[in-house]
Design a protein around this motif. Structure first.
Motif, PDB file in Angstrom:
ATOM      1  N   ASP A   1       0.631  -1.568  -0.163  1.00 42.28           N
ATOM      2  CA  ASP A   1       0.493   0.250   0.305  1.00 42.28           C
ATOM      3  C   ASP A   1       0.787   1.763   0.188  1.00 42.28           C
ATOM      4  O   ASP A   1       0.482   2.384   0.771  1.00 42.28           O
ATOM      5  CB  ASP A   1      -0.501  -0.152   0.776  1.00 42.28           C
ATOM      6  N   TYR A   2       2.537   1.218  -0.691  1.00 42.10           N
ATOM      7  CA  TYR A   2       2.841   2.356  -0.709  1.00 42.10           C
ATOM      8  C   TYR A   2       4.440   2.097  -1.801  1.00 42.10           C
ATOM      9  O   TYR A   2       3.968   0.971  -2.274  1.00 42.10           O
ATOM     10  CB  TYR A   2       4.065   2.484  -0.022  1.00 42.10           C
ATOM     11  N   ILE A   3       4.143   3.247  -2.202  1.00 45.30           N
ATOM     12  CA  ILE A   3       5.385   3.262  -3.176  1.00 45.30           C
ATOM     13  C   ILE A   3       7.040   3.059  -2.665  1.00 45.30           C
ATOM     14  O   ILE A   3       7.131   3.321  -1.675  1.00 45.30           O
ATOM     15  CB  ILE A   3       5.321   4.006  -4.175  1.00 45.30           C
TER      16      ILE A   3
ATOM     17  N   GLU B   1      14.786   4.498   0.519  1.00 46.38           N
ATOM     18  CA  GLU B   1      13.402   3.655  -0.312  1.00 46.38           C
ATOM     19  C   GLU B   1      12.391   3.834   0.709  1.00 46.38           C
ATOM     20  O   GLU B   1      11.500   3.172   0.000  1.00 46.38           O
ATOM     21  CB  GLU B   1      14.211   1.829   0.097  1.00 46.38           C
ATOM     22  N   TYR B   2      12.679   3.550   2.406  1.00 49.04           N
ATOM     23  CA  TYR B   2      11.553   3.582   2.639  1.00 49.04           C
ATOM     24  C   TYR B   2      10.150   4.941   3.738  1.00 49.04           C
ATOM     25  O   TYR B   2       9.886   5.154   4.124  1.00 49.04           O
ATOM     26  CB  TYR B   2      11.670   3.486   4.146  1.00 49.04           C
ATOM     27  N   ASN B   3      10.643   6.149   2.146  1.00 50.13           N
ATOM     28  CA  ASN B   3      10.431   7.732   3.339  1.00 50.13           C
ATOM     29  C   ASN B   3       8.931   7.013   2.945  1.00 50.13           C
ATOM     30  O   ASN B   3       7.471   7.817   3.602  1.00 50.13           O
ATOM     31  CB  ASN B   3      10.790   8.985   1.619  1.00 50.13           C
ATOM     32  N   ASP B   4       8.558   6.594   1.259  1.00 49.24           N
ATOM     33  CA  ASP B   4       6.849   6.481   1.226  1.00 49.24           C
ATOM     34  C   ASP B   4       6.179   4.839   2.258  1.00 49.24           C
ATOM     35  O   ASP B   4       5.284   5.919   2.509  1.00 49.24           O
ATOM     36  CB  ASP B   4       6.222   5.936   0.066  1.00 49.24           C
ATOM     37  N   PHE B   5       7.094   4.519   3.060  1.00 50.19           N
ATOM     38  CA  PHE B   5       5.834   3.952   4.144  1.00 50.19           C
ATOM     39  C   PHE B   5       6.236   4.769   5.124  1.00 50.19           C
ATOM     40  O   PHE B   5       5.158   4.015   5.831  1.00 50.19           O
ATOM     41  CB  PHE B   5       7.337   2.597   4.203  1.00 50.19           C
TER      42      PHE B   5
ATOM     43  N   ASP C   1       5.446   7.439   5.460  1.00 53.60           N
ATOM     44  CA  ASP C   1       4.568   9.018   5.230  1.00 53.60           C
ATOM     45  C   ASP C   1       2.997   8.112   5.181  1.00 53.60           C
ATOM     46  O   ASP C   1       2.625   8.586   5.662  1.00 53.60           O
ATOM     47  CB  ASP C   1       5.163   9.164   3.964  1.00 53.60           C
ATOM     48  N   THR C   2       2.890   6.862   5.013  1.00 54.82           N
ATOM     49  CA  THR C   2       1.948   6.060   4.969  1.00 54.82           C
ATOM     50  C   THR C   2       1.648   5.289   6.434  1.00 54.82           C
ATOM     51  O   THR C   2       0.712   5.239   6.787  1.00 54.82           O
ATOM     52  CB  THR C   2       1.431   4.509   3.935  1.00 54.82           C
ATOM     53  N   HIS C   3       2.870   4.900   7.147  1.00 56.65           N
ATOM     54  CA  HIS C   3       2.086   4.521   8.429  1.00 56.65           C
ATOM     55  C   HIS C   3       2.978   5.157   9.461  1.00 56.65           C
ATOM     56  O   HIS C   3       3.163   4.795  10.616  1.00 56.65           O
ATOM     57  CB  HIS C   3       3.012   3.139   8.199  1.00 56.65           C
ATOM     58  N   ARG C   4       2.966   6.330   9.514  1.00 52.75           N
ATOM     59  CA  ARG C   4       3.706   7.132  10.565  1.00 52.75           C
ATOM     60  C   ARG C   4       2.527   7.442  11.907  1.00 52.75           C
ATOM     61  O   ARG C   4       1.502   7.466  11.620  1.00 52.75           O
ATOM     62  CB  ARG C   4       3.619   8.773  10.063  1.00 52.75           C
ATOM     63  N   SER C   5       3.017   6.931  12.718  1.00 55.19           N
ATOM     64  CA  SER C   5       2.606   7.377  14.576  1.00 55.19           C
ATOM     65  C   SER C   5       2.306   8.533  14.851  1.00 55.19           C
ATOM     66  O   SER C   5       2.917   9.262  14.708  1.00 55.19           O
ATOM     67  CB  SER C   5       2.988   6.420  14.825  1.00 55.19           C
ATOM     68  N   SER C   6       0.729   8.395  15.107  1.00 53.25           N
ATOM     69  CA  SER C   6       0.323   9.790  15.572  1.00 53.25           C
ATOM     70  C   SER C   6       0.791   9.662  17.045  1.00 53.25           C
ATOM     71  O   SER C   6       0.982   8.713  17.811  1.00 53.25           O
ATOM     72  CB  SER C   6      -1.393   9.941  15.356  1.00 53.25           C
ATOM     73  N   GLU C   7       0.787  11.385  17.580  1.00 54.88           N
ATOM     74  CA  GLU C   7       1.677  11.401  18.291  1.00 54.88           C
ATOM     75  C   GLU C   7       0.614  11.301  20.240  1.00 54.88           C
ATOM     76  O   GLU C   7      -0.111  11.135  19.922  1.00 54.88           O
ATOM     77  CB  GLU C   7       2.097  13.013  18.422  1.00 54.88           C
ATOM     78  N   VAL C   8       1.400  10.258  20.607  1.00 55.94           N
ATOM     79  CA  VAL C   8       0.135   8.964  22.247  1.00 55.94           C
ATOM     80  C   VAL C   8       1.008  10.514  23.093  1.00 55.94           C
ATOM     81  O   VAL C   8       2.462   9.885  22.987  1.00 55.94           O
ATOM     82  CB  VAL C   8       0.891   8.616  21.796  1.00 55.94           C
TER      83      VAL C   8
END
Length: 697
Positions: A62-64, A259-263, A265-272
């Motif tokens: 699900d990412y480039i 290589e993992y920039n898009d990954f 961005d897609t799965h970036r964790s929200s601040e908790v």
């Protein structure tokens, strides 16, 4: 130089040359057929690979991913290469291979024609120069005899004066025939001389030159075939080069840094916001004597706090020592990786360092965990020391408002005495006897057979004991022993207790050297001695160090050479039972274990033998020892010379007295009572002994 001028007398050599060239052409044809087949199979394999990859790649990310795009292009170009290789195989089959097949047929025809013509002119030559002249010479000699005979008869007729004219006429006729044959022979001889000169000067050279011309034409044709073969099978043709250029271009597009920039961005964790761990004050709602986050020091806890402080200090020191050693290992491994990186000749050589880099990362994780533990123990130590120092020299205060429950009673934890069931229900470890008899079944240690005597003599070598038993012997940090692998007989395993775990390391054997991952040694004792004396870690990843060798129990160790097997007495659950003799002439019973038994049965076998060592009673047959140096392994027992007691009773039932039967029962009961005292409940498989006989209980 040529065949006609230089090979007039080399007919056999020419035939051998043609035969050799035909065999060579057949070899070339066979080679090309195999090449066509190989290229077709290669093309098919490449296509199957691509098809398989397409199936496995059905699930899209699900990412480039640049790697996936590059890999997809590699697969596509590989499929294109498959098509090219298939086309080349078909071209090779219809071109060079087909022409070579035709050429072999032509070559065979040339040889056949040459042999036929050569035989023809050779036969004509022999006829003219040999056969016909020999005929004329034979007739020549015969006519000379006839002329001489006619002359003698003419002289006799003249002397007698009778039939003179008739004798003269015969003489003239014979002389005429001779002279005519003489002329014929002269002419034939002249013809033979000319034929011979013509044969060697013209006819044969012309045939040989014709053969050479055809040979050269075929060499020219073969050269063309091989040239076409080289062109078709070349791996540097433009179309193949373009395929690999596309693959190289796709590989160069891979960028590890992005290589993992898009990954991400897609799965970036929200601040908790992390929730702070705090003392649960609800625990104190019904008790006013306890305070949150405070160490309680009173007459009930003062002594335990001292013990806790000592324990925390010891754990802190041990953690710090381990941390220091691990940090040193990190530095050493980083230095080793850096030095190895400098020696890498190819880009792909970095793969050879991946395992070391992974080990380094794992080691860093271990260091981080140790630092967390160090910080935890340091904080606990500070908290405890502060409380102890505050109250140093003071009398611990009693606990106030503490009401002792009048109903509480002090009671001792009673250890239930429970008879321990024998885990091997069909083979009891103890054998009841009175005074001796023969066992029906038993088991023993499955140990390695080795030609290296020093290993078997090492105190820390335990043979083929099971993994479970080896783990039971390892109790303290650094405890170690060496054993034979049950799963892979012939391999040796180092078992060590380290950091609260039992670790098992296969001793690697390659190039006549034993090693773990570092320096190799010609023998296992030298390898173990090296790690034990230098305290060098077994593997850098594990960090395991050898401290305390676990010594085997020598009381029960026998060599196979100490026992001589005799007659077969019977068969047990795990092997055959023999009558045997020790070196000191002591008769014994020897039980052998089948080498092909399943692993679980061998473990039961060994467990039973281990239990047998614990028994020492007049009505229990004693274990003398075990032979564990090689297969099959022996359990050596006291020999009970009698046979089956049940058979004895059936045979002697009418002769036995009540007193004898009571004695049998007393012997059995005595053995049973002893087994019960050892918390061992026997099964129907148990045998007891009376006199010289054995029976089931």
């Amino acid at each position: 130089m040529g065949f006609g001028g230089d090979l007039k007398y080399s007919h056999d050599a020419l035939l051998k040359l043609q035969d050799w060239e035909l065999r060579l052409l057949e070899t070339v044809k066979k080679f090309m057929v195999m090449r066509v087949k190989s290229d077709k199979e290669y093309a098919s394999t490449l296509q199957n690979l691509c098809n398989q990859v397409d199936k496995e790649s059905a699930c899209q990310l699900d990412y480039i991913s640049n790697v996936s795009k590059s890999w997809l292009l590699v697969v596509q170009q590989t499929e294109q290469l498959s098509k090219i290789m298939k086309t080349h195989a078909e071209d090779l089959n219809s071109g060079p291979l087909h022409r070579l097949t035709m050429m072999i047929k032509d070559k065979q025809q040339v040889k056949k024609s040459f042999v036929g013509v050569h035989q023809q002119i050779e036969a004509e030559m022999y006829k003219v120069t040999k056969t016909e002249l020999e005929k004329l010479k034979s007739s020549y000699r015969q006519l000379i005899k006839e002329v001489n005979s006619a002359k003698e008869k003419y002289k006799e007729a003249v002397a007698k004066g009778k039939e003179t004219e008739k004798a003269k006429d015969r003489c003239e006729k014979a002389t005429m025939k001779l002279h005519m044959l003489h002329n014929q022979y002269v002419l034939a001889l002249k013809g033979a001389q000319l034929h011979q000169h013509q044969y060697y000067d013209t006819t044969l050279p012309l045939l040989l030159d014709s053969l050479q011309k055809m040979q050269e034409e075929m060499i020219k044709a073969l050269k063309g075939i091989l040239d076409e073969y080289s062109e078709i099978t070349s791996l540097v043709t433009e179309e193949i080069v373009n395929v690999h250029k596309e693959i190289q271009t796709s590989v160069e597009q891979i960028d590890p840094n992005s290589e993992y920039n898009d990954f991400i961005d897609t799965h970036r964790s929200s601040e908790v916001v992390e929730q702070e761990i705090e003392f649960d004050t609800s625990l104190l709602e019904e008790n006013e004597n306890l305070q949150a986050n405070e160490i309680m020091w009173n007459n009930l806890t003062a002594e335990s706090l001292q013990v806790m402080l000592k324990t925390v200090i010891e754990e802190l020191m041990q953690t710090q020592q381990t941390l220091l050693s691990k940090e040193e290992l990190v530095l050493e491994l980083e230095k080793k990786i850096e030095e190895s990186s400098k020696t890498c000749e190819k880009k792909s050589d970095i793969v050879l360092l991946l395992s070391q880099k992974q080990a380094l990362e794992e080691l860093k994780q271990t260091v981080q965990q140790l630092r967390c533990s160090e910080a935890k123990f340091a904080a606990q130590k500070e908290l405890l020391e502060q409380k102890v120092q505050e109250n140093d020299g003071k009398e611990p205060p009693p606990v106030v408002n503490y009401e002792e429950d009048a109903r509480s009673v002090t009671s001792m934890d009673k250890k239930d005495k429970v008879s321990r069931f024998d885990t091997i229900r069909h083979s009891i470890a103890g054998i009841i006897r009175s005074p001796k008899s023969m066992l029906g079944s038993s088991s023993f240690f499955d140990v390695i057979s080795t030609t290296e005597k020093p290993l078997a003599d090492q105190d820390w070598y335990h043979g083929a004991i099971p993994r479970i038993e080896a783990q039971e012997l390892l109790k303290q940090q650094g405890d170690f022993l060496v054993r034979e692998s049950h799963g892979k007989p012939g391999e040796y395993v180092l078992s060590v207790f380290s950091d609260g775990q039992r670790r098992h390391f296969i001793i690697q054997y390659a190039d006549n050297q034993y090693r773990f991952e570092g320096t190799g040694f010609p023998t296992i004792p030298q390898l173990i001695e090296h790690h034990y004396t230098t305290k060098q870690v077994i593997t850098k990843k594990s960090g395991v160090v050898l401290l305390n060798p676990v010594v085997k129990d020598k009381k029960w160790v026998l060599n196979h050479e100490d026992v001589t097997l005799g007659e077969l007495l019977g068969k047990g659950n795990f092997g055959e039972v023999y009558k045997g003799t020790l070196k000191d002439k002591t008769p014994v019973a020897v039980k052998t274990c089948k080498e092909d038994l399943p692993q679980e049965l061998k473990i039961k076998f060994l467990s039973e033998a281990r239990i047998l060592k614990q028994y020492d009673h007049p009505n229990i047959v004693k274990l003398i020892g075990v032979c564990t140096q090689r297969q099959p392994i022996y359990i050596v027992m006291e020999l009970v010379p009698g046979g089956d007691f049940l058979s004895f009773l059936r045979k002697k039932k009418d002769e036995l007295k009540t007193k004898q039967l009571v004695k049998f029962s007393l012997d059995a009961a005595s053995g049973m009572a002893y087994l019960e005292s050892k918390n061992c409940i026997h099964s129907p498989a148990v045998k007891f002994y009376h006199g010289e006989y054995a029976c089931d209980v």
